[in-house]
Scaffold this motif. Structure first.
Motif, PDB file in Angstrom:
ATOM      1  N   ASP A   1      -2.531  -6.753  -5.962  1.00 26.67           N
ATOM      2  CA  ASP A   1      -3.023  -6.382  -4.755  1.00 26.67           C
ATOM      3  C   ASP A   1      -2.855  -7.953  -3.933  1.00 26.67           C
ATOM      4  O   ASP A   1      -2.102  -8.896  -3.812  1.00 26.67           O
ATOM      5  CB  ASP A   1      -4.249  -7.417  -5.383  1.00 26.67           C
ATOM      6  CG  ASP A   1      -5.232  -6.700  -4.055  1.00 26.67           C
ATOM      7  OD1 ASP A   1      -5.442  -7.016  -3.117  1.00 26.67           O
ATOM      8  OD2 ASP A   1      -6.427  -6.303  -4.692  1.00 26.67           O
ATOM      9  N   ALA A   2      -2.261  -7.171  -2.410  1.00 26.59           N
ATOM     10  CA  ALA A   2      -2.191  -7.584  -1.213  1.00 26.59           C
ATOM     11  C   ALA A   2      -2.702  -9.048  -1.209  1.00 26.59           C
ATOM     12  O   ALA A   2      -2.746  -9.998  -0.760  1.00 26.59           O
ATOM     13  CB  ALA A   2      -2.410  -7.137  -0.057  1.00 26.59           C
TER      14      ALA A   2
ATOM     15  N   ASP B   1       1.217  -1.839  -4.728  1.00 27.91           N
ATOM     16  CA  ASP B   1       0.219  -0.996  -4.316  1.00 27.91           C
ATOM     17  C   ASP B   1      -0.677  -1.355  -6.038  1.00 27.91           C
ATOM     18  O   ASP B   1      -0.182  -1.788  -6.715  1.00 27.91           O
ATOM     19  CB  ASP B   1      -0.130   0.795  -4.494  1.00 27.91           C
ATOM     20  CG  ASP B   1      -0.985   1.085  -3.675  1.00 27.91           C
ATOM     21  OD1 ASP B   1      -0.385   1.715  -2.741  1.00 27.91           O
ATOM     22  OD2 ASP B   1      -2.346   1.020  -4.351  1.00 27.91           O
TER      23      ASP B   1
ATOM     24  N   GLY C   1       0.614  -1.328  -0.356  1.00 23.04           N
ATOM     25  CA  GLY C   1       0.059   0.445  -0.147  1.00 23.04           C
ATOM     26  C   GLY C   1       0.785   0.979   0.447  1.00 23.04           C
ATOM     27  O   GLY C   1       1.095   2.206   0.861  1.00 23.04           O
ATOM     28  N   THR C   2       2.208   1.241  -1.148  1.00 23.39           N
ATOM     29  CA  THR C   2       2.941   1.627  -0.863  1.00 23.39           C
ATOM     30  C   THR C   2       1.858   3.742  -1.530  1.00 23.39           C
ATOM     31  O   THR C   2       2.802   4.284  -1.104  1.00 23.39           O
ATOM     32  CB  THR C   2       3.628   2.151  -2.392  1.00 23.39           C
ATOM     33  OG1 THR C   2       4.657   0.889  -1.392  1.00 23.39           O
ATOM     34  CG2 THR C   2       4.435   2.974  -2.831  1.00 23.39           C
TER      35      THR C   2
ATOM     36  N   GLU D   1      -3.954  -0.219  -6.846  1.00 22.51           N
ATOM     37  CA  GLU D   1      -4.053   1.032  -7.194  1.00 22.51           C
ATOM     38  C   GLU D   1      -3.075   2.269  -8.230  1.00 22.51           C
ATOM     39  O   GLU D   1      -2.355   2.659  -7.992  1.00 22.51           O
ATOM     40  CB  GLU D   1      -4.664   2.048  -6.575  1.00 22.51           C
ATOM     41  CG  GLU D   1      -5.835   1.439  -5.726  1.00 22.51           C
ATOM     42  CD  GLU D   1      -7.255   2.178  -6.627  1.00 22.51           C
ATOM     43  OE1 GLU D   1      -7.423   1.866  -7.561  1.00 22.51           O
ATOM     44  OE2 GLU D   1      -8.480   1.448  -6.230  1.00 22.51           O
TER      45      GLU D   1
ATOM     46  N   TYR E   1       0.929  10.443   3.460  1.00 25.47           N
ATOM     47  CA  TYR E   1      -0.414  10.463   4.551  1.00 25.47           C
ATOM     48  C   TYR E   1       0.107  10.873   6.022  1.00 25.47           C
ATOM     49  O   TYR E   1      -0.100  11.565   7.204  1.00 25.47           O
ATOM     50  CB  TYR E   1      -1.148   9.283   4.936  1.00 25.47           C
ATOM     51  CG  TYR E   1      -2.365   9.070   4.274  1.00 25.47           C
ATOM     52  CD1 TYR E   1      -3.711   9.515   4.032  1.00 25.47           C
ATOM     53  CD2 TYR E   1      -1.788   8.797   2.300  1.00 25.47           C
ATOM     54  CE1 TYR E   1      -4.040   9.271   2.730  1.00 25.47           C
ATOM     55  CE2 TYR E   1      -2.946   8.571   1.426  1.00 25.47           C
ATOM     56  CZ  TYR E   1      -3.893   9.487   1.590  1.00 25.47           C
ATOM     57  OH  TYR E   1      -5.253   9.187   0.808  1.00 25.47           O
TER      58      TYR E   1
ATOM     59  N   ASN F   1       1.423   1.763   5.796  1.00 25.38           N
ATOM     60  CA  ASN F   1       1.900   2.506   6.396  1.00 25.38           C
ATOM     61  C   ASN F   1       0.972   3.326   6.165  1.00 25.38           C
ATOM     62  O   ASN F   1       0.290   3.660   5.011  1.00 25.38           O
ATOM     63  CB  ASN F   1       3.030   3.626   5.743  1.00 25.38           C
ATOM     64  CG  ASN F   1       4.570   3.635   6.457  1.00 25.38           C
ATOM     65  OD1 ASN F   1       4.100   3.372   7.354  1.00 25.38           O
ATOM     66  ND2 ASN F   1       5.149   2.841   5.305  1.00 25.38           N
ATOM     67  N   PHE F   2      -1.073   3.786   6.961  1.00 23.54           N
ATOM     68  CA  PHE F   2      -1.748   4.626   6.887  1.00 23.54           C
ATOM     69  C   PHE F   2      -2.536   3.368   6.408  1.00 23.54           C
ATOM     70  O   PHE F   2      -2.795   4.508   5.066  1.00 23.54           O
ATOM     71  CB  PHE F   2      -1.233   5.461   6.581  1.00 23.54           C
ATOM     72  CG  PHE F   2      -0.526   6.817   7.139  1.00 23.54           C
ATOM     73  CD1 PHE F   2      -0.977   7.005   8.918  1.00 23.54           C
ATOM     74  CD2 PHE F   2       1.046   5.940   7.538  1.00 23.54           C
ATOM     75  CE1 PHE F   2      -0.457   7.040   9.429  1.00 23.54           C
ATOM     76  CE2 PHE F   2       1.151   6.535   8.675  1.00 23.54           C
ATOM     77  CZ  PHE F   2       0.761   7.645   9.434  1.00 23.54           C
TER      78      PHE F   2
ATOM     79  N   SER G   1       5.963   9.031   5.034  1.00 17.19           N
ATOM     80  CA  SER G   1       4.830   8.689   4.646  1.00 17.19           C
ATOM     81  C   SER G   1       4.503   9.647   3.347  1.00 17.19           C
ATOM     82  O   SER G   1       4.270  10.594   5.223  1.00 17.19           O
ATOM     83  CB  SER G   1       3.972   7.533   4.296  1.00 17.19           C
ATOM     84  OG  SER G   1       2.585   7.924   5.080  1.00 17.19           O
TER      85      SER G   1
HETATM   86  C1  LIG Z   1      -3.866   5.650   2.802  1.00 17.33           C
HETATM   87  S1  LIG Z   1      -3.557   5.086   1.619  1.00 17.33           S
HETATM   88  C2  LIG Z   1      -2.472   5.714   2.110  1.00 17.33           C
HETATM   89  C3  LIG Z   1      -0.036   5.367   0.816  1.00 17.33           C
HETATM   90  C4  LIG Z   1       0.778   5.072   1.675  1.00 17.33           C
HETATM   91  N1  LIG Z   1       0.870   4.495   2.450  1.00 17.33           N
HETATM   92  C5  LIG Z   1       0.959   6.758   2.857  1.00 17.33           C
HETATM   93  O1  LIG Z   1       1.561   6.359   4.049  1.00 17.33           O
HETATM   94  O2  LIG Z   1       1.019   7.807   2.224  1.00 17.33           O
HETATM   95  C6  LIG Z   1      -3.733   3.397   1.513  1.00 17.33           C
HETATM   96  C7  LIG Z   1      -2.975   2.462   0.067  1.00 17.33           C
HETATM   97  O3  LIG Z   1      -3.224   1.196   0.273  1.00 17.33           O
HETATM   98  C8  LIG Z   1      -3.333   0.355  -0.891  1.00 17.33           C
HETATM   99  N2  LIG Z   1      -4.204  -0.786  -0.589  1.00 17.33           N
HETATM  100  C9  LIG Z   1      -5.511  -0.928  -0.666  1.00 17.33           C
HETATM  101  N3  LIG Z   1      -5.579  -2.171  -0.384  1.00 17.33           N
HETATM  102  C10 LIG Z   1      -4.202  -2.669  -0.909  1.00 17.33           C
HETATM  103  C11 LIG Z   1      -4.340  -4.042  -0.376  1.00 17.33           C
HETATM  104  N4  LIG Z   1      -5.286  -4.843  -0.932  1.00 17.33           N
HETATM  105  N5  LIG Z   1      -2.667  -4.385  -1.963  1.00 17.33           N
HETATM  106  C12 LIG Z   1      -2.310  -3.639  -2.433  1.00 17.33           C
HETATM  107  N6  LIG Z   1      -2.950  -1.906  -2.136  1.00 17.33           N
HETATM  108  C13 LIG Z   1      -3.509  -1.827  -0.980  1.00 17.33           C
HETATM  109  C14 LIG Z   1      -4.370   1.594  -1.688  1.00 17.33           C
HETATM  110  O4  LIG Z   1      -3.835   1.425  -2.539  1.00 17.33           O
HETATM  111  C15 LIG Z   1      -4.077   3.153  -1.280  1.00 17.33           C
HETATM  112  O5  LIG Z   1      -2.412   3.294  -2.546  1.00 17.33           O
END
Ligand SMILES: C[S@@+](CC[C@H](N)C(=O)[O-])C[C@H]1O[C@@H](n2cnc3c(N)ncnc32)[C@H](O)[C@@H]1O
Length: 211
Positions: free
Chosen positions: A95-96, A68, A45-46, A70, A190, A114-115, A188
């Motif tokens: 996707d995780a 990530d 979730g980078t 998305e 966020y 992270n977040f 990060s």
């Molecule tokens: C709220 S953002 C936080 C981004 C970053 N880690 C930060 O702290 O700035 C959460 C991120 O997790 C990704 N994410 C959520 N579920 C995920 C999954 N199952 N697999 C991969 N990425 C995922 C989302 O696409 C999003 O970019």
């Protein structure tokens, strides 16, 4: 606020030599995509990539994988990874949910979360990246004695996550409900946003020990 869909995100990521769009093809072979074989640290979730690019810059003796699902946000991470021109960081669009198809057993030596989205509704909690469904996958891909570092702004997610990690047999090393910024702290996008709003950052460090 929702980010506007970037129709150019996937074509852009496709052209980026640092980004792997079919990560399943590299299961068990990720070291081959780096200059040197050295421990692999994974951020799930980078988002925009600020955290992991800085980590890679500071730690040339570690190989970093940014992940990530998305493309919209991740395209920015891809650009940062490319511009950094480092030999120890790559990205995967994935996707995780599919971690076990992407990484081999014990292939990863640290995970950063992270977040991640807090998913407060009961019926959505299994989507949390700290939910036991994910923790059990982390146990498969992590080497024994490896760590997971987790940061969040969200109190409920944090307290639930402590329970999840304990329940799944992880050894809790650090619980900090008001993490102060240390000199070498990497922050990060966020985290920066929440700190600017004076929201306390919660931090958990756990170790994967085989029972
Ligand atoms: C709220 S953002 C936080 C981004 C970053 N880690 C930060 O702290 O700035 C959460 C991120 O997790 C990704 N994410 C959520 N579920 C995920 C999954 N199952 N697999 C991969 N990425 C995922 C989302 O696409 C999003 O970019």
């Amino acid at each position: 606020m929702r980010m506007r869909k970037k129709h150019w995100a996937i074509p852009n990521l496709n052209k980026n030599p640092y980004i792997y769009m079919k990560p399943q093809e590299f299961k068990g072979k990720w070291q081959k995509n780096f200059e040197k074989a050295q421990p692999i640290h994974l951020e799930i979730g980078t988002g925009r990539g600020d955290f992991i690019v800085e980590k890679a810059r500071q730690n040339p003796d570690t190989n970093y994988i940014a992940m990530d699902r998305e493309a919209n946000a991740f395209v920015e991470a891809g650009e940062k990874i490319k511009e950094a021109k480092l030999l120890n960081i790559i990205g995967i669009l994935g996707d995780a949910d599919n971690l076990l198809e992407i990484f081999g057993k014990s292939e990863v030596e640290k995970i950063y979360i992270n977040f991640c989205n807090p998913w407060p509704k009961n019926r959505h909690k299994k989507r949390r990246l700290t939910h036991p469904l994910f923790l059990n996958m982390y146990k498969e891909i992590l080497k024994e004695n490896s760590e997971i570092e987790f940061k969040t702004d969200n109190d409920e997610l944090f307290e639930d996550s402590i329970d999840y990690f304990e329940r799944e047999g992880f050894k809790i090393e650090i619980i900090d409900r008001d993490l102060k910024v240390k000199e070498d702290e990497v922050i990060s996008y966020y985290e920066q946003r929440w700190r600017e709003q004076n929201i306390k950052i919660k931090f958990l460090k756990v170790k994967f020990v085989k029972s």
